[in-house]
Design an enzyme around this catalytic site. Structure first.
Site, PDB file in Angstrom:
ATOM      1  N   HIS A   1      -4.086   1.077   7.952  1.00 55.11           N
ATOM      2  CA  HIS A   1      -2.712   1.609   8.015  1.00 55.11           C
ATOM      3  C   HIS A   1      -2.564   2.807   7.065  1.00 55.11           C
ATOM      4  O   HIS A   1      -2.010   3.847   7.441  1.00 55.11           O
ATOM      5  CB  HIS A   1      -1.743   0.468   7.652  1.00 55.11           C
ATOM      6  CG  HIS A   1      -0.303   0.845   7.516  1.00 55.11           C
ATOM      7  ND1 HIS A   1       0.688   0.335   8.332  1.00 55.11           N
ATOM      8  CD2 HIS A   1       0.342   1.660   6.633  1.00 55.11           C
ATOM      9  CE1 HIS A   1       1.858   0.840   7.973  1.00 55.11           C
ATOM     10  NE2 HIS A   1       1.679   1.645   6.934  1.00 55.11           N
ATOM     11  N   GLU A   2      -3.086   2.675   5.843  1.00 52.25           N
ATOM     12  CA  GLU A   2      -2.982   3.775   4.865  1.00 52.25           C
ATOM     13  C   GLU A   2      -3.813   4.978   5.288  1.00 52.25           C
ATOM     14  O   GLU A   2      -3.371   6.125   5.164  1.00 52.25           O
ATOM     15  CB  GLU A   2      -3.429   3.317   3.470  1.00 52.25           C
ATOM     16  CG  GLU A   2      -2.667   2.152   2.867  1.00 52.25           C
ATOM     17  CD  GLU A   2      -1.175   2.248   2.998  1.00 52.25           C
ATOM     18  OE1 GLU A   2      -0.623   3.362   3.051  1.00 52.25           O
ATOM     19  OE2 GLU A   2      -0.537   1.182   3.060  1.00 52.25           O
TER      20      GLU A   2
ATOM     21  N   HIS B   1      -2.087   7.175   7.661  1.00 53.77           N
ATOM     22  CA  HIS B   1      -1.109   8.103   7.057  1.00 53.77           C
ATOM     23  C   HIS B   1      -1.788   9.417   6.685  1.00 53.77           C
ATOM     24  O   HIS B   1      -1.204  10.494   6.838  1.00 53.77           O
ATOM     25  CB  HIS B   1      -0.475   7.493   5.795  1.00 53.77           C
ATOM     26  CG  HIS B   1       0.651   6.540   6.054  1.00 53.77           C
ATOM     27  ND1 HIS B   1       1.804   6.907   6.721  1.00 53.77           N
ATOM     28  CD2 HIS B   1       0.827   5.235   5.716  1.00 53.77           C
ATOM     29  CE1 HIS B   1       2.633   5.860   6.789  1.00 53.77           C
ATOM     30  NE2 HIS B   1       2.060   4.832   6.186  1.00 53.77           N
TER      31      HIS B   1
ATOM     32  N   GLY C   1       0.842  -1.193   0.000  1.00 53.17           N
ATOM     33  CA  GLY C   1       0.000   0.000   0.000  1.00 53.17           C
ATOM     34  C   GLY C   1       0.873   1.237   0.000  1.00 53.17           C
ATOM     35  O   GLY C   1       2.062   1.165   0.312  1.00 53.17           O
TER      36      GLY C   1
ATOM     37  N   CYS D   1       6.231  -0.614   7.480  1.00 56.38           N
ATOM     38  CA  CYS D   1       5.846   0.587   6.747  1.00 56.38           C
ATOM     39  C   CYS D   1       7.027   1.035   5.898  1.00 56.38           C
ATOM     40  O   CYS D   1       8.164   1.061   6.375  1.00 56.38           O
ATOM     41  CB  CYS D   1       5.466   1.695   7.732  1.00 56.38           C
ATOM     42  SG  CYS D   1       4.962   3.228   6.939  1.00 56.38           S
ATOM     43  N   LEU D   2       6.741   1.403   4.662  1.00 57.17           N
ATOM     44  CA  LEU D   2       7.807   1.879   3.774  1.00 57.17           C
ATOM     45  C   LEU D   2       8.458   3.148   4.321  1.00 57.17           C
ATOM     46  O   LEU D   2       9.599   3.450   3.985  1.00 57.17           O
ATOM     47  CB  LEU D   2       7.246   2.130   2.369  1.00 57.17           C
ATOM     48  CG  LEU D   2       6.737   0.882   1.631  1.00 57.17           C
ATOM     49  CD1 LEU D   2       6.056   1.277   0.331  1.00 57.17           C
ATOM     50  CD2 LEU D   2       7.882  -0.091   1.364  1.00 57.17           C
TER      51      LEU D   2
ATOM     52  N   GLN E   1       2.915   9.795   2.040  1.00 57.79           N
ATOM     53  CA  GLN E   1       4.275   9.226   2.058  1.00 57.79           C
ATOM     54  C   GLN E   1       5.157   9.748   0.931  1.00 57.79           C
ATOM     55  O   GLN E   1       6.382   9.640   1.006  1.00 57.79           O
ATOM     56  CB  GLN E   1       4.212   7.695   1.971  1.00 57.79           C
ATOM     57  CG  GLN E   1       3.629   7.061   3.226  1.00 57.79           C
ATOM     58  CD  GLN E   1       3.480   5.571   3.058  1.00 57.79           C
ATOM     59  OE1 GLN E   1       2.505   5.105   2.472  1.00 57.79           O
ATOM     60  NE2 GLN E   1       4.441   4.807   3.540  1.00 57.79           N
TER      61      GLN E   1
HETATM   62  O1  GNR Z   1       4.174  -2.737   2.431  1.00 67.39           O
HETATM   63  C1  GNR Z   1       3.548  -2.641   3.488  1.00 67.39           C
HETATM   64  N1  GNR Z   1       3.268  -3.749   4.203  1.00 67.39           N
HETATM   65  C2  GNR Z   1       2.404  -3.786   5.297  1.00 67.39           C
HETATM   66  C3  GNR Z   1       2.406  -4.905   6.102  1.00 67.39           C
HETATM   67  C4  GNR Z   1       1.579  -4.999   7.189  1.00 67.39           C
HETATM   68  C5  GNR Z   1       0.719  -3.963   7.473  1.00 67.39           C
HETATM   69  C6  GNR Z   1       0.712  -2.825   6.697  1.00 67.39           C
HETATM   70  C7  GNR Z   1       1.545  -2.732   5.610  1.00 67.39           C
HETATM   71  S1  GNR Z   1       1.507  -1.325   4.608  1.00 67.39           S
HETATM   72  C8  GNR Z   1       3.141  -1.315   3.966  1.00 67.39           C
HETATM   73  C9  GNR Z   1       3.313  -0.211   2.938  1.00 67.39           C
HETATM   74  C10 GNR Z   1       3.154   1.116   3.618  1.00 67.39           C
HETATM   75  O2  GNR Z   1       3.956   1.605   4.344  1.00 67.39           O
HETATM   76  N2  GNR Z   1       2.038   1.747   3.401  1.00 67.39           N
HETATM   77  O3  GNR Z   1       1.781   2.906   4.024  1.00 67.39           O
HETATM   78 NI    NI Z   2       2.950   2.903   5.851  1.00 63.19          NI
END
Ligand code: GNR
Ligand code: NI
Length: 166
Positions: free
Chosen positions: A133-134, A137, A46, A91-92, A51
């Protein structure tokens, strides 16, 4: 097309609350395409516009194994949620850090697609985790905000140490 730069925690720009999108046009679709390329290259499941330092309410996800099921959410809203599930998250924007976060198990989401058409989906399991999670952000929130103060300071220390070694 160029890959976009992903902001890294504790960059203050990740704290920005994103503004609603008012028109879904070709410019926005070009950003979506660049974000998709960036997400697949990372690789991630995601990516929120926040980001890549664009502070509008836009999120993309692809939780498929085949990496060919891109889903776009513009101005997303969680309209129902139920249950709880714990998942190991990464998270990236916080590379190399993984920890468990408890979120709603099942969510109903309303959003606009890449043509500006409204749609609704029910998400469970990984899609549900990833969308929550997104959406965080877009509110200026990252998953480490859910961890204890002690864990957060350890994460900051690790990131600082790493930065000094680079
Ligand atoms: O790549 C991602 N993997 C992930 C794994 C578990 C829970 C959430 C994520 S999202 C993350 C990519 C990211 O940072 N999206 O904001
Ligand atoms: Ni993230």
């Amino acid at each position: 097309m160029p890959l976009l730069e992903i902001l890294e925690y504790p960059d203050q720009r990740l704290l920005t609350v994103a503004k609603p999108v008012d028109t879904v046009d070709d410019g926005l679709r070009a950003l979506i395409d660049d974000m998709a390329e960036t997400m697949y290259a990372a690789p991630g499941v995601g990516l929120a516009a926040t980001q890549v330092d664009v502070h509008i309410r836009l999120v993309i996800v692809d939780v498929s194994e085949t990496r060919d099921q891109l889903q776009v959410f513009i101005n997303p809203e969680i309209v129902e949620q139920e249950g709880e599930q714990a998942c190991e998250e990464g998270c990236l924007s916080v590379p190399g850090i993984y920890d468990t976060v408890t979120r709603a198990a099942r969510i109903r989401v309303r959003a606009l697609d890449r043509n500006g058409a409204p749609f609704e989906i029910v998400a469970e399991e990984m899609l549900s985790v990833c969308l929550q999670h997104e959406f965080d952000h877009l509110e200026g929130k990252v998953f480490v905000d859910y961890l204890s103060r002690l864990k957060q300071s350890r994460i900051r220390n690790r990131i600082e140490k790493r930065a000094r070694r680079r």
